[in-house]
Structure formats: C-alpha cells, structure tokens
Design a protein around this motif. Structure first.
Motif, short mmCIF file in Angstrom:
data_model
loop_
_atom_site.label_atom_id
_atom_site.label_comp_id
_atom_site.label_asym_id
_atom_site.label_seq_id
_atom_site.Cartn_x
_atom_site.Cartn_y
_atom_site.Cartn_z
N ASN A 270 0.82 -1.21 0.00
CA ASN A 270 0.00 0.00 0.00
C ASN A 270 0.86 1.26 0.00
OD1 ASN A 270 -2.81 -1.12 0.27
ND2 ASN A 270 -1.92 -2.01 2.12
N THR A 271 0.21 2.38 -0.29
CA THR A 271 0.88 3.68 -0.32
C THR A 271 0.25 4.61 0.71
OG1 THR A 271 1.15 3.42 -2.72
CG2 THR A 271 1.56 5.60 -1.81
N ILE A 272 1.08 5.37 1.41
CA ILE A 272 0.61 6.43 2.30
C ILE A 272 0.93 7.78 1.65
CG2 ILE A 272 2.74 6.60 3.67
CD1 ILE A 272 -0.66 6.54 5.36
N VAL A 273 0.01 8.71 1.72
CA VAL A 273 0.20 10.02 1.08
C VAL A 273 0.05 11.11 2.14
CG1 VAL A 273 -0.60 11.62 -0.71
CG2 VAL A 273 -0.68 9.15 -1.11
N PRO A 274 1.16 11.52 2.76
CA PRO A 274 1.07 12.58 3.77
C PRO A 274 0.93 13.95 3.11
CG PRO A 274 3.08 11.25 4.00
CD PRO A 274 2.51 10.98 2.65
N GLY A 275 0.15 14.81 3.75
CA GLY A 275 0.16 16.21 3.36
C GLY A 275 1.43 16.88 3.84
N ALA A 276 1.44 18.21 3.82
CA ALA A 276 2.61 18.96 4.27
C ALA A 276 2.77 18.81 5.77
CB ALA A 276 2.47 20.43 3.89
N VAL A 277 3.74 18.03 6.17
CA VAL A 277 3.91 17.66 7.58
C VAL A 277 5.01 18.50 8.21
CG1 VAL A 277 5.59 15.82 7.10
CG2 VAL A 277 4.13 15.64 9.11
N VAL A 278 4.89 18.74 9.49
CA VAL A 278 5.92 19.49 10.21
C VAL A 278 7.16 18.60 10.34
CG1 VAL A 278 6.54 20.65 12.35
CG2 VAL A 278 4.20 20.81 11.49
N SER A 279 8.18 18.92 9.56
CA SER A 279 9.43 18.17 9.57
C SER A 279 10.56 19.11 9.17
CB SER A 279 9.36 17.00 8.59
OG SER A 279 9.34 17.48 7.26
N GLN A 280 11.79 18.65 9.36
CA GLN A 280 12.92 19.51 9.04
C GLN A 280 12.99 19.79 7.55
OE1 GLN A 280 14.75 20.83 11.71
NE2 GLN A 280 15.13 22.24 10.04
N MET A 281 12.62 18.81 6.71
CA MET A 281 12.65 19.04 5.27
C MET A 281 11.63 20.09 4.86
SD MET A 281 12.22 16.36 2.07
CE MET A 281 13.44 15.27 2.77
N THR A 282 10.42 19.98 5.40
CA THR A 282 9.40 20.97 5.09
C THR A 282 9.80 22.35 5.63
OG1 THR A 282 7.72 19.24 5.25
CG2 THR A 282 6.95 21.51 5.28
N ALA A 283 10.39 22.37 6.81
CA ALA A 283 10.83 23.64 7.40
C ALA A 283 11.85 24.33 6.51
CB ALA A 283 11.42 23.39 8.79
N THR A 284 12.69 23.59 5.85
CA THR A 284 13.67 24.19 4.95
C THR A 284 12.99 24.90 3.79
OG1 THR A 284 15.29 22.48 5.52
CG2 THR A 284 15.67 23.68 3.47
N VAL A 285 11.88 24.34 3.33
CA VAL A 285 11.16 24.91 2.19
C VAL A 285 10.34 26.13 2.59
CG1 VAL A 285 9.42 24.45 0.42
CG2 VAL A 285 11.09 22.69 0.99
N VAL A 286 9.64 26.04 3.73
CA VAL A 286 8.65 27.08 4.05
C VAL A 286 9.11 28.08 5.11
CG1 VAL A 286 6.78 25.52 3.44
CG2 VAL A 286 7.44 25.73 5.84
N ALA A 287 10.20 27.76 5.84
CA ALA A 287 10.56 28.65 6.96
C ALA A 287 12.07 28.73 7.17
CB ALA A 287 9.87 28.17 8.23
N ASP A 288 12.84 28.57 6.08
CA ASP A 288 14.30 28.68 6.18
C ASP A 288 14.88 27.77 7.26
OD1 ASP A 288 14.47 30.58 4.10
OD2 ASP A 288 14.01 32.21 5.50
N GLY A 289 14.29 26.61 7.43
CA GLY A 289 14.81 25.63 8.37
C GLY A 289 14.31 25.73 9.79
N ASP A 290 13.47 26.71 10.07
CA ASP A 290 12.95 26.91 11.43
C ASP A 290 11.72 26.04 11.65
OD1 ASP A 290 12.33 27.93 13.95
OD2 ASP A 290 11.16 29.58 13.10
N LEU A 291 11.84 25.03 12.51
CA LEU A 291 10.76 24.07 12.70
C LEU A 291 9.52 24.73 13.31
CD1 LEU A 291 10.58 21.03 12.07
CD2 LEU A 291 11.10 20.59 14.46
N ALA A 292 9.73 25.60 14.28
CA ALA A 292 8.58 26.30 14.88
C ALA A 292 7.90 27.21 13.86
CB ALA A 292 9.04 27.11 16.09
#
Length: 278
Positions: A179-201
């Motif tokens: 099976n496949t799991i399809v997560p939305g935009a999850v709070v993670s370090q990779m996502t933080a790099t894209v949306v907040a210059d690496g800031d997790l908070a």
C-alpha cells in the motif's frame, strides 16, 4: 495496544520526521525495528533510546547493496521481516523545467523511486518464502496534483503509486499486502527548509495557518495511518493509496453549494430553472 508483538520492521528514512514517528509507534506496540537511514547520529541516538529491539543500519536507499543489508540485518537480528516501510525521500531538484540539470534529476529519482524499488525488491525476497508481510511506501499529494511539489519530486511520487499497485498485484497471492501512504505537508525539518528557512517552529506556524483542518499535520498523524496499514486491522487492504492530508487530494475546497446563496436548499432544474426545496 500491542498490535505488533513479535513482528519485525525496516523503516527507511527512520531517523527523523515521519520515519522516526513510525519507528517509535511500531516499537511502542511491540515490534523490533531496523532504522535504515543515512543520518548516522540521529539514527544511532534513536536506536539507543529505544533499546535492544531497535538497531540502526546506515542505509543509502539509492544503493541496492545498502537496502539489502538493512533487510538482512532485520533477519539476522530478529529472525524475520514483517513490515517494510519505504519512507526515505528527498525534495530533490527544484526550479523551472527548462533549467533543470539532469544530474540532479537522476539523483532525485535514485532516492525517491529507485530506493522504493530496492525496498520492495528486498522485502519481497524475504516475505515471499514466509507467505506474509506488509510493504508500505510514501508518496505525496505532489504525485496526485499538479503545482504542489517540484517537477521531478512529483514525478517520482506519482511513480511510487503506480509501482505500489503493480507490486500489490504480484505479491497478493503470496499473502503480502502492498500500500501507499500520502502525507500532506507535515511538520518536519525538510518541510521547514522549504517554508521557513529551516525553522521548525516557523514551519509549524506557517503550515497551521494554511491547514485545511485546525492545526498543522504532525508526523504522528501520518504514523497512525502507517500503523493501521501495517496492522491486522487492514488484513483485507492492498493496492490502496491512503491520503493523510485533511482531504487535500480529495476535497481541496469547501463546498460552495451549502452556504451563501445556497444556505437555504434549492433545486436546480433544466435550463437553469430553480425550485425551492423542502
């Protein structure tokens, strides 16, 4: 609950983010887990915190020998393999298609698609003789919708869904679910790099502000879906793509036909004629 007592899992990309949440969830419910990741420090630390039912194996999923070694480690350390979670992935090359360097295309494909192929391959060689097992792979809304992920990332995540369904058809007669799991935009370090210059908070705040439900998606939310697919509760579930995305890929917007001018029911008939309902 102890849904996974006596079971053994390999989690690629298991040192942080979604992977680490799945490692912790499986382990808490009785599984032994191989943490397969390139991040030696984070992977080793997590394994040490969890204790003897967890081991870290440094794994570059684009390398077939590395993936084979991670799977073999599960069998050597714990005697079998019941769950393979192909989760390791990268955002990869970003930018306009007409300026995309092909060397970076190949590198992105190597992790996001070749890595999943390797995971399926080596899980299957153990699970087929067992006559049982579960393989779960991580895709993305980018593999289902245009404009929500980089080009090559989106292509690889679409390919993961196609690969999963094809492998599910092959392995179903062997008692193996895929099976496949399809997560939305999850709070993670990779996502933080894209949306907040690496800031997790900062990433949590940004994702929370745009969330379709009342908060940002957390790795534990995705882990809950993975653990369901891995469990006996999903014994009749294979070849399925399960989104954990607040409906992003299925119900992206709010319905315009239940509010505003349609807050009171009305029936729309031929040629635009209307009739008050009720």
């Amino acid at each position: 609950m102890n849904r996974f007592d006596g079971r053994v899992a390999v989690v690629t990309g298991g040192a942080d983010g979604i992977g680490a949440a799945v490692v912790r969830g499986l382990h808490a419910e009785g599984a032994a887990v191989v943490i397969a990741d390139v991040q030696h420090g984070a992977g080793t630390t997590l394994a040490e915190k969890l204790g003897p039912r967890a081991v870290f194996v440094r794994t570059d999923v684009s390398n077939d020998d590395d993936v084979a070694a991670a799977v073999d480690s599960a069998v050597d350390s714990f005697g079998r393999l019941d769950i393979m979670f192909n989760n390791a992935g990268v955002m990869g090359v970003l930018g306009p298609i007409d300026r995309t360097p092909l060397a970076e295309v190949d590198a992105t494909i190597a992790v996001n698609l070749r890595g999943v192929i390797c995971g399926c391959k080596h899980a299957a060689r153990i699970m087929k003789p067992q006559g049982s097992g579960v393989i779960i792979s991580t895709s993305s809304p980018g593999g289902m919708l245009g404009g929500v992920g980089p080009h090559v990332y989106s292509a690889t995540k679409a390919a993961v869904i196609g690969l999963t369904n094809s492998v599910a058809a092959e392995l179903r007669p062997y008692g193996i679910r895929v099976n496949t799991i399809v997560p939305g935009a999850v709070v993670s370090q990779m996502t933080a790099t894209v949306v907040a210059d690496g800031d997790l908070a900062g990433a949590e705040a940004a994702l929370g502000a745009s969330a379709l439900i009342d908060r940002a998606l957390q790795p534990t939310d995705v882990a809950a879906g993975v653990l369901y697919l891995a469990s006996d509760a999903a014994a009749y579930v294979t070849g399925v793509t399960l989104p954990v995305d607040a409906g992003m890929t299925g119900v992206f917007g709010s319905s315009p036909y239940t509010s505003g001018r349609y807050e009171d029911p009305v029936t729309l008939l031929e040629a635009g004629r209307t009739r008050t309902a009720g």
